[in-house]
Each structure stands twice: as structure tokens, then as C-alpha cells.
Enzyme design. Structure first.
Site, short mmCIF file in Angstrom:
data_model
loop_
_atom_site.label_atom_id
_atom_site.label_comp_id
_atom_site.label_asym_id
_atom_site.label_seq_id
_atom_site.Cartn_x
_atom_site.Cartn_y
_atom_site.Cartn_z
N ASP A 58 -172.93 -21.02 -13.35
CA ASP A 58 -173.92 -22.12 -13.73
C ASP A 58 -175.23 -21.28 -13.27
OD1 ASP A 58 -175.13 -24.68 -14.59
OD2 ASP A 58 -175.59 -24.63 -12.28
N GLU A 108 -174.69 -18.46 -17.57
CA GLU A 108 -175.78 -18.70 -18.20
C GLU A 108 -176.67 -17.61 -17.70
OE1 GLU A 108 -176.54 -23.30 -18.53
OE2 GLU A 108 -176.52 -22.81 -16.27
#
Ligand code: CA
Length: 642
Positions: free
Chosen positions: A330, A356
Site C-alpha cells: 500500500d 501503489e
């Protein structure tokens, strides 16, 4: 250096070199810094690694319960270097503990078992948590280029009555035959579970009341979430059930990937790191305030040696203890490149890492050193999500009402082409015309995750409804299937949000992180009412799996064997030279047509077998055509080969 030079290295220097080599080995050795509790029937050793500064004292408290009662034993821990140690004799199995370094009790930084709501560590023998046959469990061998990702939230997947699953909202749902059959029918081979470590927002003492959260609010990084277990009070249950889930998926040849959120903690002042005095676990601004690159109130400092070591030990622990196959990082753009590369080195080669490639705010660290998408070339073996392809298909994150290619708007073709080749450099792709990346950002196509929707913001159905006023049901399905055809014919690694195969919607909710089940649940009855969607997806996935031309996994091969054809607006057409990469199909022609009318494309004069046309897919062929022109029906994909 010549051989002669080597021979004249003085002895003292050789000794120093040997010492350096030994020290380097120690860093890489498996001696963990964060081994906070070691149980044996005779005694339990506690080891707290300390904070930034020496604490006045550190107290260990032992409890009979994970959430109530007073401690039955209180021990002043002994300072040993920068750490604090204590040994308690006798059999503590089933007991709970906390550390207290003067800022309040907490379960340590690296509790491997906890009581309800994760407030106290638990003394367990991890051997007790292994399901039967666990020693024989192995990670399925699937190369990155062959991986097909399926992102799911435990509660979304199974909570609705229509799922027919017994363990609703639990890890165990993924051990049930019906769940496994659905995944294998669909053809995915890697399940990516949303945060499933212990997170804060669901009260584990009130699981009889429906509660929902995605779980991006980390509390204890190294323990499964209690809310997904059948009994959050018994520390062994969540561990065992998580392992049972992994075991069942592995037995079906499916990898398990965990969404990890090291970039921030839920609490700042009351996080385990802060309570332990480890303030340098966070980045601070020049004025001493917490930097907030996560958008959640703080950001961690991966570049510091101790936090880097923490991340490495944590990930290694999930691989070794839980047999995990990979991680979705993340906000990887909050972490530094050097740490991501150290993580890559520390984990087995077959463990998948993607993240990400952005942050959610400004970080207190130089941008050029962060794990951003634009820096993926500096992180070999690590992939990032392509927002370029996603938004070229459906429209930008910032405006749900704005459409793009799928809405029949021209100008996104080059971005889709970039997505088709895996965002590598390619002679037919002009990156000056690509939406977000003015240059190719991936070194290899396997560094790009290809997708059109994920848990964040609108799912595909909602987005199509939101961006295309008065869209008909027929058009909705046409565009849905067209979008996934782009995703699954991309040389990147395809990724599917769970439930898209059921034509899921979230009633138009953009950020459903804490929305009720009525918004987030999958409605399995749509497999019967809209069978054409699952049917198309599964056949599309099967075609990809059966034809290596769609997943070359090598930038040079993609540059040599994927050629784009000139088209009108709102179309992308390409030829893959199949036989050159060992495919049984010779030249494969793929055309994506987002126009509301059929379009004709010039193609090399040949006899072709049509395998996908007007929402039908059949690898064996649905038609034979001959000529140098082909008609592509409106809002759909055409795939044929000679
Ligand atoms: Ca929890």
C-alpha cells in the site's frame, strides 16, 4: 584489480575485510531484531528492542486474559544493550502480556499472537496453530508473467446469503469448496486479500453487530485480524484459520497475496511504536510535526535502519510462518527505493511484490528516492499499478463523472497502447501522448499491473453508469467486457476486482471503506441472472492462460512481436506475432472498438479464425473470415488469428 594486486593486500587489511564480510552476513542472517516472545514449557523469554532513547524502566505484565483482569505477574525488565529482557519461568501458554516503557501498556512492536482487539500479546506455541498437513503445504510455482490477480475483501466476498458460503466474512470462507470452485472456474491463480493483519477499526468484541472496514488502519502488523476469525479471543484461532485459508488455496494451485500497509499506523500518539518510544519510526517535518504522506495522519520512515529491518522481518515472517506468496504494498511511494530493493533481496525470488507507485500526500523524504511508479526501473522484480491504463479506459480518479475511452471519447488511444505493451518502451507507442507517463516507466512488462478497477473508488459498473449518462444495460455489459479484454490482452500482469465477474455495483459509492454490507457485498445471484459476464471473463482468462503470446514476460519480445495498426478514433488494434514466441496461433489480431457503431479495420490479407467477437469468446473459433478488411461490432473487442 590484477592477481598481483590481490596478492599484496596486507594481512591487516585482509582481516578487516573478513570482519566486514562477517558483519554483512550478520545483517542478512536470520537473527531477528524483533523476536519479542520465545515460549517453552519451562520458561518464556521476553525481549523488547526499546525505543529511540533508553527508558527509565520497562515493565512486563502477565495476564490470564487478553482484555480484562489485573496482571498476575509484574516484572521489571533488565536493560541489555539497547533492548530489555525478562525471563519468566513456568508454563505461560495461554497467558497474555504487555510491555510498558513509561507511555502506557502495549503488546510490543512485533506481537505474533494477540488477544481480542490486539491490545495484549499472547503466549502461544506457534506449532499449535498449524493445521493438519501444514508441513506439506507449498507455494504454487507460477511465474509473474503467468499470474492472474483477484483482489478480494473477506467480508465482500462471502457475507451475502447468495454466496451460499458457511463462514461468512471469515478466512474460512476461502477454504470452502464453493469458493474455491468459483475461483478456479473463473481461472484466477492468485488471490490478493485486502489487509488481513490485525487492524483497529472493527471492534472484535462486537462481531455480532455488522461492522465493515477495508482494514487500512494497522494495529499489529504480524497477527491476522481477529474479526475474520471465528473466535478473536483465542489467539491461536485466527492464526490457524488464516493458515487453513492459505492451505486450501494452495491446494487449488492459487497463490495468496497479502495487502500490507507499513506506510502508516492507525494511531499516532497511541500506536505501538509511539508507546514503545520508537518515535523515529515516523518521518517528521522540519518543525517536528508528523509528516503525512499517507493521508492518514502520519508516515513511517522506511529509510531508517530499524524500520527497514522491521519491514523486512515482518514480510519474511509472513512468508515463513504463513507461506504467503506475495505482497501488495500500500502506498509504496511512501517507502524509499533502497528499502524496497532490500525487501526484494530478502524475500525468495518467487514471492511477488507489487505496489501503489504513489503516495497520498507530500512525504518528508526526497521524491527522487521514493518508490514511485516513475522509479520502477530502479526496482527490478517489483511491479506497480498502471493508473495510465485504468484511467484511459474509464476516466480519472478525481472525477467519477468524467469518462474516457469506454465512454467513446477520443484521445486515450496512446495510453491504452502503453498499457497493452506493459508500459515499456515500444517503437509504436508515443509516450508524449500518454496521459500520465511521458516516458515508459517499466523495464519489463511484468512490472506493470494491468487493471480497470480495484477496491478504491468506483467499481466498473458504477463508473460506467456515472460517466455515461443514460447508459443501457446492454451497453453496460458491452463496455464492461471490452474493458476487461484490454486488461487481459495486456502484456502487464492482469488484476481483477472481486465481483466484477458478477457485474457487481456499489450503488455508486466512491469510497466504500466503511460502507455497510448492502454496498460492498457481492451478489452471487448475478452469476445466474447475468451469466454472460462470468462466461466471458472465464473464457478470456482461459485464452490468456492457453496463449503465451498474451504474456511474453519479456520487454524485448514485446517490442519485437507486438505491432499496432492504424485505426480511427476510439479504437486500438494490434497484431501479436504468436509463432515467434512459441504460440500455436500465428498472427493474433486484437481490436478494441469503443465507438457506438461498428468500425472497419484494414488487416493483412489472410484467412482468419475469429475467437472473440460481439461478446462471444471461443478459443476453438466462432467463425472463419478471409480478406484485408474486418468489421468490428460496436463497443466490443474482436480477436482473431491465422
Ligand atoms: Ca483488529
Amino acid at each position: 584489480m590484477t592477481d598481483l594486486d590481490k596478492n599484496v593486500i596486507p594481512m591487516a587489511k585482509r582481516i578487516i575485510m573478513a570482519l566486514i564480510a562477517t558483519a554483512a552476513l550478520c545483517v542478512n542472517a536470520q537473527t531477528p531484531m524483533f523476536n519479542e516472545m520465545s515460549y517453552s514449557a519451562a520458561q518464556t523469554d521476553f525481549n523488547f528492542s526499546g525505543g529511540d532513547k533508553a527508558a527509565k524502566s520497562v515493565t512486563l505484565r502477565i495476564y490470564r486474559s487478553g482484555d480484562s483482569a489485573k496482571p498476575f505477574k509484574t516484572v521489571k525488565m533488565k536493560k541489555s544493550g539497547t533492548a530489555y529482557k525478562a525471563t519468566v519461568t513456568g508454563d505461560l501458554k495461554g497467558c497474555f502480556y504487555t510491555f510498558d516503557a513509561g507511555r502506557g501498556e502495549f503488546p510490543g512492536y512485533f506481537a505474533k499472537a494477540v488477544g481480542v482487539n490486539g491490545r495484549r500479546g499472547a503466549v502461544v506455541d506457534l506449532a499449535d496453530t498449524d493445521p493438519e498437513g501444514w508441513a506439506k503445504d507449498r507455494r504454487p510455482t507460477i511465474a509473474m508473467k503467468n499470474v492472474i490477480l483477484y483482489e478480494l475483501h473477506h467480508r465482500d466476498f462471502s457475507i451475502d446469503a447468495t454466496s451460499g458460503l458457511e463462514h461468512k466474512g471469515k478466512f474460512l470462507a476461502l477454504t470452502e469448496a464453493k469458493a474455491i470452485k468459483h475461483l478456479t472456474d473463473l481461472g484466477v491463480n492468485a488471490v490478493h486479500v485486502l489487509p488481513s493483519f490485525d487492524y483497529a477499526s472493527v471492534d472484535e468484541t462486537r462481531l455480532n453487530v455488522p461492522q465493515y472496514n477495508w482494514g487500512y488502519d494497522p494495529q499489529n502488523y504480524n497477527v491476522p485480524e481477529g474479526g475474520y476469525s471465528t473466535n478473536p479471543y483465542d489467539p491461536c484461532v485466527r492464526i490457524k484459520e488464516f493458515k487453513q485459508m492459505v492451505q486450501a488455496l494452495h491446494a487449488a494451485g492459487i497463490k495468496v497475496i497479502l495487502d500490507v500497509v507499513y506506510n502508516h499506523t492507525f494511531n499516532t500518539d497511541r500506536s505501538n511504536f509511539t508507546l514503545g518510544g520508537w518515535d523515529s519510526a515516523y518521518r517528521h517535518r522540519a518543525d517536528g510535526s508528523y509528516s503525512n504522506g499517507s493521508g492518514c495522519g502520519n508516515e513511517t520512515a522506511s529509510e531508517t535502519p530499524k524500520f527497514r529491518e522491521y519491514m523486512i522481518e515482518s514480510l519474511r515472517y509472513w512468508v515463513e510462518e504463513y507461506h504467503l506468496d506475495g505482497f501488495r504494498v500500500d502506498l509504496m511511494g511512501v517507502h524509499d527505493i533502497a528499502t524496497m530493493n532490500e525487501i526484494r533481496k530478502a524475500l525468495p525470488e518467487d514471492v511477488i511484490i507489487y505496489g501503489e507507485g504513489w503516495s497520498a500526500g507530500e512525504c518528508a523524504y526526497p521524491h527522487e528516492k521514493l518508490g514511485m511508479k516513475a522509479h520502477i526501473k530502479q526496482m527490478p522484480g517489483i511491479a506497480a499499478f498502471s493508473d495510465d491504463l485504468r484511467d484511459a479506459l474509464r476516466g480519472p480518479f478525481s472525477d467519477d463523472h468524467k469518462g474516457a475511452f469506454l465512454a467513446g471519447l477520443p484521445g486515450e488511444e496512446e495510453s491504452i497502447k502503453a498499457g497493452i505493451v506493459g508500459c515499456i518502451s515500444h517503437p509504436d507507442v508515443d509516450y508524449a501522448k500518454v496521459n500520465y507517463s511521458k516516458e515508459p516507466w517499466a523495464q519489463e512488462p511484468t512490472q506493470m499491473i494491468s487493471y480497470v478497477s480495484c477496491h478504491d473508488d468506483m467499481c466498473l459498473v458504477d463508473r460506467l453508469r456515472s460517466s455515461i449518462p443514460n447508459i443501457s444495460d446492454d451497453e453496460l455489459i458491452r463496455l464492461d467486457l471490452l474493458a476487461q479484454t484490454a486488461v487481459f490482452t495486456s502484456q502487464g500482469v492482469p488484476f481483477l476486482l472481486s465481483g466484477e465477474e458478477m457485474l457487481r455495483d456499489k450503488k455508486g459509492v466512491h469510497n466504500s471503506f466503511e460502507s455497510p454490507d448492502s454496498i460492498n457485498h457481492l451478489d452471487w445471484s448475478r452469476l445466474e441472472t447475468k451469466p454472460e459476464v462470468m462466461n466471458y471473463y472465464s473464457r478470456l482468462i482461459a485464452m490468456r492462460k492457453h496463449h503465451r503470446a498474451f504474456r511474453m514476460g519479456d520487454a524485448e519480445l514485446v517490442r519485437e512481436n507486438v505491432r499496432f495498426l492504424p485505426t480511427e478514433d476510439c479504437m486500438v488494434a494490434f497484431v501479436i506475432k504468436g509463432t515467434n514466441v512459441g504460440d500455436s496461433w500465428h498472427d493474433i489480431l486484437v481490436v478494441l472498438n469503443a465507438n457506438k457503431e461498428p468500425r472497419t479495420v484494414d488487416v493483412p490479407l489472410r484467412s482468419y479464425t475469429v475467437v472473440c467477437r460481439n461478446l462471444l469468446i471461443d478459443e476453438k473459433g466462432i467463425d472463419r473470415v478471409y480478406g484485408n478488411k474486418v468489421v468490428v461490432p460496436a463497443q466490443s473487442a474482436l480477436i482473431m488469428h491465422d
